[in-house]
Design an enzyme around this catalytic site. Sequence first.
Site, PDB file in Angstrom:
ATOM      1  N   LYS A 155      -4.752  -9.673  -6.810  1.00 36.78           N
ATOM      2  CA  LYS A 155      -5.982  -9.700  -6.005  1.00 36.78           C
ATOM      3  C   LYS A 155      -7.041  -8.726  -6.553  1.00 36.78           C
ATOM      4  O   LYS A 155      -6.686  -7.631  -6.986  1.00 36.78           O
ATOM      5  CB  LYS A 155      -5.581  -9.283  -4.579  1.00 36.78           C
ATOM      6  CG  LYS A 155      -6.591  -9.524  -3.520  1.00 36.78           C
ATOM      7  CD  LYS A 155      -6.074  -9.025  -2.182  1.00 36.78           C
ATOM      8  CE  LYS A 155      -6.151  -7.520  -2.067  1.00 36.78           C
ATOM      9  NZ  LYS A 155      -6.017  -6.974  -0.720  1.00 36.78           N
ATOM     10  N   LYS A 195     -10.224  -2.801  -4.397  1.00 39.92           N
ATOM     11  CA  LYS A 195     -10.910  -1.513  -4.608  1.00 39.92           C
ATOM     12  C   LYS A 195      -9.972  -0.510  -5.254  1.00 39.92           C
ATOM     13  O   LYS A 195     -10.406   0.440  -5.880  1.00 39.92           O
ATOM     14  CB  LYS A 195     -11.339  -0.876  -3.276  1.00 39.92           C
ATOM     15  CG  LYS A 195     -11.883  -1.791  -2.258  1.00 39.92           C
ATOM     16  CD  LYS A 195     -12.274  -1.065  -0.969  1.00 39.92           C
ATOM     17  CE  LYS A 195     -12.366  -2.078   0.154  1.00 39.92           C
ATOM     18  NZ  LYS A 195     -13.240  -1.797   1.239  1.00 39.92           N
ATOM     19  N   LYS A 222       0.823  -1.213   0.000  1.00 44.80           N
ATOM     20  CA  LYS A 222       0.000   0.000   0.000  1.00 44.80           C
ATOM     21  C   LYS A 222       0.851   1.253   0.000  1.00 44.80           C
ATOM     22  O   LYS A 222       0.478   2.274  -0.595  1.00 44.80           O
ATOM     23  CB  LYS A 222      -0.946   0.014   1.203  1.00 44.80           C
ATOM     24  CG  LYS A 222      -2.093  -0.957   1.051  1.00 44.80           C
ATOM     25  CD  LYS A 222      -3.253  -0.592   1.942  1.00 44.80           C
ATOM     26  CE  LYS A 222      -4.437  -1.491   1.644  1.00 44.80           C
ATOM     27  NZ  LYS A 222      -5.498  -1.422   2.630  1.00 44.80           N
TER      28      LYS A 222
HETATM   29  P1  TYM Z   1     -10.738  -4.730   3.788  1.00 48.12           P
HETATM   30  O1  TYM Z   1     -11.704  -3.659   4.071  1.00 48.12           O
HETATM   31  O2  TYM Z   1      -9.614  -4.456   2.841  1.00 48.12           O
HETATM   32  O3  TYM Z   1     -11.501  -6.008   3.227  1.00 48.12           O
HETATM   33  C1  TYM Z   1     -12.641  -6.527   3.893  1.00 48.12           C
HETATM   34  C2  TYM Z   1     -12.622  -8.046   3.826  1.00 48.12           C
HETATM   35  O4  TYM Z   1     -12.634  -8.485   2.452  1.00 48.12           O
HETATM   36  C3  TYM Z   1     -11.565  -9.417   2.237  1.00 48.12           C
HETATM   37  N1  TYM Z   1     -11.088  -9.255   0.859  1.00 48.12           N
HETATM   38  C4  TYM Z   1     -10.953 -10.278   0.011  1.00 48.12           C
HETATM   39  N2  TYM Z   1     -11.201 -11.595   0.142  1.00 48.12           N
HETATM   40  C5  TYM Z   1     -10.983 -12.376  -0.936  1.00 48.12           C
HETATM   41  N3  TYM Z   1     -10.523 -11.890  -2.128  1.00 48.12           N
HETATM   42  C6  TYM Z   1     -10.268 -10.586  -2.310  1.00 48.12           C
HETATM   43  N4  TYM Z   1      -9.849 -10.113  -3.479  1.00 48.12           N
HETATM   44  C7  TYM Z   1     -10.479  -9.704  -1.206  1.00 48.12           C
HETATM   45  N5  TYM Z   1     -10.348  -8.358  -1.036  1.00 48.12           N
HETATM   46  C8  TYM Z   1     -10.721  -8.108   0.240  1.00 48.12           C
HETATM   47  C9  TYM Z   1     -10.505  -9.016   3.256  1.00 48.12           C
HETATM   48  O5  TYM Z   1      -9.609 -10.078   3.520  1.00 48.12           O
HETATM   49  C10 TYM Z   1     -11.344  -8.658   4.459  1.00 48.12           C
HETATM   50  O6  TYM Z   1     -11.687  -9.823   5.191  1.00 48.12           O
HETATM   51  N6  TYM Z   1      -7.842  -4.727   7.889  1.00 48.12           N
HETATM   52  C11 TYM Z   1      -9.075  -5.196   7.324  1.00 48.12           C
HETATM   53  C12 TYM Z   1     -10.298  -4.747   8.094  1.00 48.12           C
HETATM   54  C13 TYM Z   1     -10.242  -4.984   9.568  1.00 48.12           C
HETATM   55  C14 TYM Z   1     -10.489  -6.204  10.235  1.00 48.12           C
HETATM   56  C15 TYM Z   1     -10.378  -5.895  11.632  1.00 48.12           C
HETATM   57  C16 TYM Z   1     -10.767  -7.487   9.805  1.00 48.12           C
HETATM   58  C17 TYM Z   1     -10.011  -4.034  10.519  1.00 48.12           C
HETATM   59  N7  TYM Z   1     -10.104  -4.578  11.765  1.00 48.12           N
HETATM   60  C18 TYM Z   1     -10.544  -6.886  12.574  1.00 48.12           C
HETATM   61  C19 TYM Z   1     -10.932  -8.469  10.769  1.00 48.12           C
HETATM   62  C20 TYM Z   1     -10.817  -8.158  12.144  1.00 48.12           C
HETATM   63  C21 TYM Z   1      -9.223  -4.656   5.905  1.00 48.12           C
HETATM   64  O7  TYM Z   1      -8.636  -3.684   5.551  1.00 48.12           O
HETATM   65  O8  TYM Z   1     -10.147  -5.328   5.146  1.00 48.12           O
END
Ligand code: TYM
Length: 333
Positions: free
Chosen positions: A198, A201, A114
């Site tokens: 991957k 967004k 990132k």
């Molecule tokens: P974030 O907002 O980037 O993504 C949300 C969830 O979607 C999953 N994800 C994917 N899974 C499969 N294939 C993909 N291409 C893909 N893109 C995104 C992510 O793995 C995630 O589960 N840091 C985390 C958010 C967070 C969190 C937490 C998660 C903050 N605190 C505590 C669990 C527990 C994040 O940025 O996810």
Amino acid sequence: MSKKIFSGVQPTGNLHLGNYIGAIKNFVDLQNDPNNFCIYCVVDLHAITVKQNPEELKKNIRETTAAFIASGLDYKKSIIFNQSLVPAHSEGSWILSCIARMGWLNRMTQFKEKAGKDKEKASVGLYIYPILMAADILLYDATHVPVGGDQKQHLELSRDIANKFNLDFNSPDFLIAPEPLIQKNFARIMSLKDGNKKMSKSDPSELSRINLNDSTDEIFNKIKKAKTDTQPLPENENDLATRPEAENLLGIYSSLNDQSIKNTINEFSGKNFSEFKEKLASLVVDKISPISSEIKKLLKDEKFIDEVLNNGAQKADKIASAKIKNLKKIIGL
Ligand code: TYM
């Protein structure tokens, strides 16, 4: 066994099929098991690790909440709230940042991706963001965390922080090291334009992802234009190792149809991609369109969404502030 589930999604707009298959769909299945106690968080404090437009952020918080509800999360069964309404997350994050080691954070691959080439210009928040994530999880004694494969390393960090805290303060089991729940075959939904990247967004190409609010025409068009190879669909799973685009599209189909990749291969083996893509696009539309129209409907009632978040935050605050109180006691504050 009863599980305490915590997970979060960033409100940065453009929720896509990767978020849905990798995370939100699983949130719903876990919620619907009466043995589980589930907490789902719109992690708005994570979102501000990169610059956000304040108006857009507010809109995206509501939109992500609407996507949760439209996908089947029920605020009567699960706690649904946004992170910034519960101050314990920020407080816990600071305390845990005194436990986490620089060396641990330096290994985080997502920060490297990132921050890009110019990491000196990345915010400090982006660097320490996995510590905030650890606080999110540990404050609720979550035993299990459903996420996509990209979050696995962050969860390992949460476990390391929990274990070090317990050891440093001789408080065995005070912080619970959480188990990741990562779906075996659908952990990483890949870009429609590159099976080795991957779905994300932040990809500049709209054609790389299917957003939860895409229209039927957009979904058909994106799947039609999705990259494939020139061979017919494979006859067995072993052939997928060298065919990332085929693996990804078959994975999306399997997950949305709740069936194994093996069954999907049996259904389509030897057929050409154009026939499969038609079926896949219809399935995606069948699953995504109801969610997308429900999101639109829900967003017309901002008051309702804000109420869901505020009520959820009150419940979350009770749990998290009690934990912070004990945490502070243990460290002598
Ligand atoms: P974030 O907002 O980037 O993504 C949300 C969830 O979607 C999953 N994800 C994917 N899974 C499969 N294939 C993909 N291409 C893909 N893109 C995104 C992510 O793995 C995630 O589960 N840091 C985390 C958010 C967070 C969190 C937490 C998660 C903050 N605190 C505590 C669990 C527990 C994040 O940025 O996810």
